[in-house]
Design an enzyme around this catalytic site. Structure first.
Site, PDB file in Angstrom:
ATOM      1  N   ALA A  16      44.652  39.361  45.007  1.00  0.00           N
ATOM      2  CA  ALA A  16      45.011  37.943  45.053  1.00  0.00           C
ATOM      3  C   ALA A  16      44.422  37.249  46.269  1.00  0.00           C
ATOM      4  O   ALA A  16      44.973  36.292  46.781  1.00  0.00           O
ATOM      5  CB  ALA A  16      46.533  37.806  45.068  1.00  0.00           C
ATOM      6  N   ARG A  40      37.255  26.926  42.127  1.00  0.00           N
ATOM      7  CA  ARG A  40      37.155  26.067  40.939  1.00  0.00           C
ATOM      8  C   ARG A  40      38.458  25.331  40.612  1.00  0.00           C
ATOM      9  O   ARG A  40      38.475  24.445  39.770  1.00  0.00           O
ATOM     10  CB  ARG A  40      36.676  26.895  39.738  1.00  0.00           C
ATOM     11  CG  ARG A  40      35.191  27.190  39.802  1.00  0.00           C
ATOM     12  CD  ARG A  40      34.779  28.239  38.793  1.00  0.00           C
ATOM     13  NE  ARG A  40      35.204  29.586  39.201  1.00  0.00           N
ATOM     14  CZ  ARG A  40      35.083  30.668  38.438  1.00  0.00           C
ATOM     15  NH1 ARG A  40      34.568  30.570  37.223  1.00  0.00           N
ATOM     16  NH2 ARG A  40      35.475  31.844  38.886  1.00  0.00           N
TER      17      ARG A  40
HETATM   18  C1  UD1 Z   1      36.150  40.109  37.833  1.00  0.00           C
HETATM   19  C2  UD1 Z   1      35.381  41.357  37.407  1.00  0.00           C
HETATM   20  C3  UD1 Z   1      34.760  41.108  36.031  1.00  0.00           C
HETATM   21  C4  UD1 Z   1      35.814  40.700  35.041  1.00  0.00           C
HETATM   22  C5  UD1 Z   1      36.629  39.527  35.565  1.00  0.00           C
HETATM   23  C6  UD1 Z   1      37.815  39.293  34.653  1.00  0.00           C
HETATM   24  C7  UD1 Z   1      34.530  42.462  39.407  1.00  0.00           C
HETATM   25  C8  UD1 Z   1      33.361  42.671  40.275  1.00  0.00           C
HETATM   26  N1  UD1 Z   1      34.362  41.655  38.375  1.00  0.00           N
HETATM   27  O1  UD1 Z   1      35.188  39.065  37.968  1.00  0.00           O
HETATM   28  O2  UD1 Z   1      34.110  42.280  35.587  1.00  0.00           O
HETATM   29  O3  UD1 Z   1      35.200  40.364  33.815  1.00  0.00           O
HETATM   30  O4  UD1 Z   1      37.151  39.790  36.877  1.00  0.00           O
HETATM   31  O5  UD1 Z   1      38.555  38.163  35.021  1.00  0.00           O
HETATM   32  O6  UD1 Z   1      35.582  43.028  39.650  1.00  0.00           O
HETATM   33  N2  UD1 Z   1      39.605  39.218  44.745  1.00  0.00           N
HETATM   34  C9  UD1 Z   1      40.051  39.677  45.947  1.00  0.00           C
HETATM   35  N3  UD1 Z   1      39.136  39.918  46.935  1.00  0.00           N
HETATM   36  C10 UD1 Z   1      37.820  39.726  46.768  1.00  0.00           C
HETATM   37  C11 UD1 Z   1      37.374  39.266  45.513  1.00  0.00           C
HETATM   38  C12 UD1 Z   1      38.284  39.021  44.521  1.00  0.00           C
HETATM   39  O7  UD1 Z   1      41.252  39.860  46.166  1.00  0.00           O
HETATM   40  O8  UD1 Z   1      37.062  39.977  47.704  1.00  0.00           O
HETATM   41  C13 UD1 Z   1      40.572  38.976  43.686  1.00  0.00           C
HETATM   42  C14 UD1 Z   1      40.624  37.543  43.212  1.00  0.00           C
HETATM   43  O9  UD1 Z   1      41.597  36.802  43.926  1.00  0.00           O
HETATM   44  C15 UD1 Z   1      41.016  37.681  41.747  1.00  0.00           C
HETATM   45  C16 UD1 Z   1      40.420  39.027  41.362  1.00  0.00           C
HETATM   46  O10 UD1 Z   1      40.220  39.729  42.562  1.00  0.00           O
HETATM   47  O11 UD1 Z   1      42.402  37.740  41.587  1.00  0.00           O
HETATM   48  C17 UD1 Z   1      39.129  38.897  40.580  1.00  0.00           C
HETATM   49  O12 UD1 Z   1      38.186  38.250  41.399  1.00  0.00           O
HETATM   50  P1  UD1 Z   1      37.202  37.141  40.860  1.00  0.00           P
HETATM   51  O13 UD1 Z   1      36.342  36.685  41.963  1.00  0.00           O
HETATM   52  O14 UD1 Z   1      37.938  36.128  40.088  1.00  0.00           O
HETATM   53  O15 UD1 Z   1      36.314  38.055  39.900  1.00  0.00           O
HETATM   54  P2  UD1 Z   1      35.499  37.616  38.645  1.00  0.00           P
HETATM   55  O16 UD1 Z   1      34.204  37.054  39.069  1.00  0.00           O
HETATM   56  O17 UD1 Z   1      36.362  36.806  37.773  1.00  0.00           O
HETATM   57 CA    CA Z   2      38.481  35.684  37.902  1.00  0.00          CA
END
Ligand code: UD1
Ligand code: CA
Length: 453
Positions: free
Chosen positions: A9, A15
């Site tokens: 999270a 966005r």
């Molecule tokens: C991610 C997945 C993707 C999947 C998608 C589904 C990866 C690399 N990709 O992409 O395969 O189809 O979710 O919704 O995992 N977050 C952190 N720390 C970070 C980055 C993200 O806590 O450094 C959390 C975000 O808050 C979020 C989740 O991880 O809750 C997913 O991150 P997000 O950046 O939304 O990934 P997607 O590009 O959607």
């Molecule tokens: Ca996402």
């Protein structure tokens, strides 16, 4: 085998175009993250760990009092990096279940399936077939149909982008194995991030078996990245709530136009008209009818009670066969015993009204105790506040309060007493008698209205 849940999270939620951290945006009146935490809770895990970053303090504050372990990720270096931060000292034999704070609609049954696969020694990934998979990581399968890798949209080839099976971001794996794999991740990809999804390729190389668990529906894996998706989630959630209530026999004149922010429990033959907002814990007895445009919070309504249009109920115990509104407001601390009528433009707070009593129009009742069979005339006001303290008004059974009466508290109206219209009552009145305080009516003979010069 115990489960430890890790909820990602830390993302900024660019966005959403909002100052509020993404996981605090409201779905059915509660933060997105609360929905995920609730689902996780139902698995009775050893611990729920939340990786927070953007607006972390606000997020933690919003969940004060809930048993969560917090892990700060100050630089968002990717989902793999986030998991790496949260894994230390999770017992190696636990199942680590990775959830996303922005995927709030996932069903507990689905999570159970993922965990069961992980318990069977597999790396379990929740997948879904989407009509429009763009933006998501794609599930790449080998010749025999086994999963071989997950490729992020930004890193995918044209052929891979045509794959409609996607990664939902949720996975389960034995914690010790996962820890070893996330330690090996590299950030050599389009986004320069440590992708959790690269764990799949590593697992395949290590000879582990990777399995996909497919989601029951597209709905449960919806990720919230913008306000349009948030509105979609709200609609899906509302449908789930109303469908369940309709299965129990509740009539929604239009199930798309109601909001339930909390729990709504209904008896038989309840009818709910459109544009009603329920908040907190609301219980409706048999045969309750709710007309349009009301807001009802933390209230119990007895059988046969009717709420007419445009009422605000902020809390209360409402007995059977009451009739409220249109345009009535009940503030906290009110009990209506039964067969009570509260009419239009009546405000009531911290009061009890006995059986068969009526307060029909334009009245303020505060800090009052009203008996049975009482009639309170239009425009009556309990003057309960002297500028410093609140005082009580007591009205005995069967009293009749004429219109436009001011009851200056503390004051007691005896049982069966009648109060003449327009009176300002400052002293207790005896039971059974007529009391009035009224200035004498006078006529000035021959008086002329002034005329314009
Ligand atoms: C991610 C997945 C993707 C999947 C998608 C589904 C990866 C690399 N990709 O992409 O395969 O189809 O979710 O919704 O995992 N977050 C952190 N720390 C970070 C980055 C993200 O806590 O450094 C959390 C975000 O808050 C979020 C989740 O991880 O809750 C997913 O991150 P997000 O950046 O939304 O990934 P997607 O590009 O959607
Ligand atoms: Ca996402």
């Amino acid at each position: 085998m115990t489960t430890t849940v890790i909820i990602l999270a830390a993302g900024q939620g660019k966005r959403m175009r909002s100052d509020l951290p993404k996981v605090l945006h409201s779905l059915a009146g509660r933060p997105l993250l609360a929905h995920v935490v609730d689902s996780a809770d139902r698995l009775k895990p050893r611990e729920i760990r939340v990786v927070h970053g953007h607006g972390g303090e606000r997020v933690q504050k919003a969940f004060a009092g809930r048993a969560l372990a917090w892990f700060a990720q100050n630089d968002q270096k990717g989902t793999g990096h986030a998991v790496r931060l949260a894994l230390p000292d999770v017992p190696a034999g636990d199942i680590a279940l990775i959830l996303c704070g922005d995927v709030p609609l996932v069903q507990v049954e689905t999570l159970r399936k993922l965990v069961a696969k992980a318990k069977a020694g597999k790396v379990a990934v929740l997948t879904a077939e989407l009509a429009d998979p763009s933006g998501y990581g794609r599930i790449v399968r080998g010749a025999k149909g086994a999963i071989t890798a997950i490729v992020e949209h930004k890193d995918a080839s044209t052929a891979q982008r045509a794959i409609r099976e996607i990664n939902t971001g949720l996975l389960a794996c034995q914690a010790g194995r996962l820890a070893k794999m996330v330690a090996r991740l590299k950030a050599n990809n389009a986004q320069g991030e440590y992708y959790l999804t690269d764990v799949i390729g590593l697992a395949v190389r290590d000879g582990l078996s990777v399995v996909g668990v497919s989601a029951e529906s597209e709905d449960e894996v919806l990720g919230i990245n913008d306000k349009a998706q948030l509105a979609d989630a709200e609609r899906i959630f509302r449908r789930r709530q109303t469908r369940e209530l309709m299965e129990q026999g509740v009539t929604f004149v239009d199930p798309e136009r109601v909001d339930i922010h909390g729990t709504l429990t209904c008896g038989r033959d309840v009818v709910i008209y459109p544009n009603v907002l329920f908040e907190g814990d609301v219980r409706l007895g048999d045969g309750v009818l709710i007309e349009p445009f009301s807001r009802i919070r933390n209230a119990n309504l007895g059988a046969g009670t009717v709420i007419h249009t445009h009422c605000v109920i902020e809390a209360g115990e409402i007995g059977a066969d009451c009739e409220i509104g249109p345009y009535a407001r009940m503030r906290p601390g009110v009990t209506l015993k039964g067969d009570v009528k509260l009419g239009n433009f009546v405000e009531i707070k911290k009061s009890v009204i006995g059986l068969h009593s009526k307060v029909n129009h334009l009245t303020y009742i505060g800090d009052a105790e009203i008996g049975e069979q009482v009639n309170v005339g239009a425009g009556t006001i309990t003057c309960n506040y002297d500028g410093a303290n609140k005082h009580k008004t007591v009205i005995g059974d069967g009293a009749f309060i004429g219109s436009g009466v001011e009851l200056v508290a503390p004051v007691e109206i005896g049982a069966g007493a009648t109060i003449g219209a327009g009176s300002t009552i400052t002293k207790d009145t005896p039971p059974g008698e007529l009391t009035l305080s009224r200035s004498k009516q006078a006529t000035i003979p021959g008086w002329k209205r002034p005329v314009k010069k």
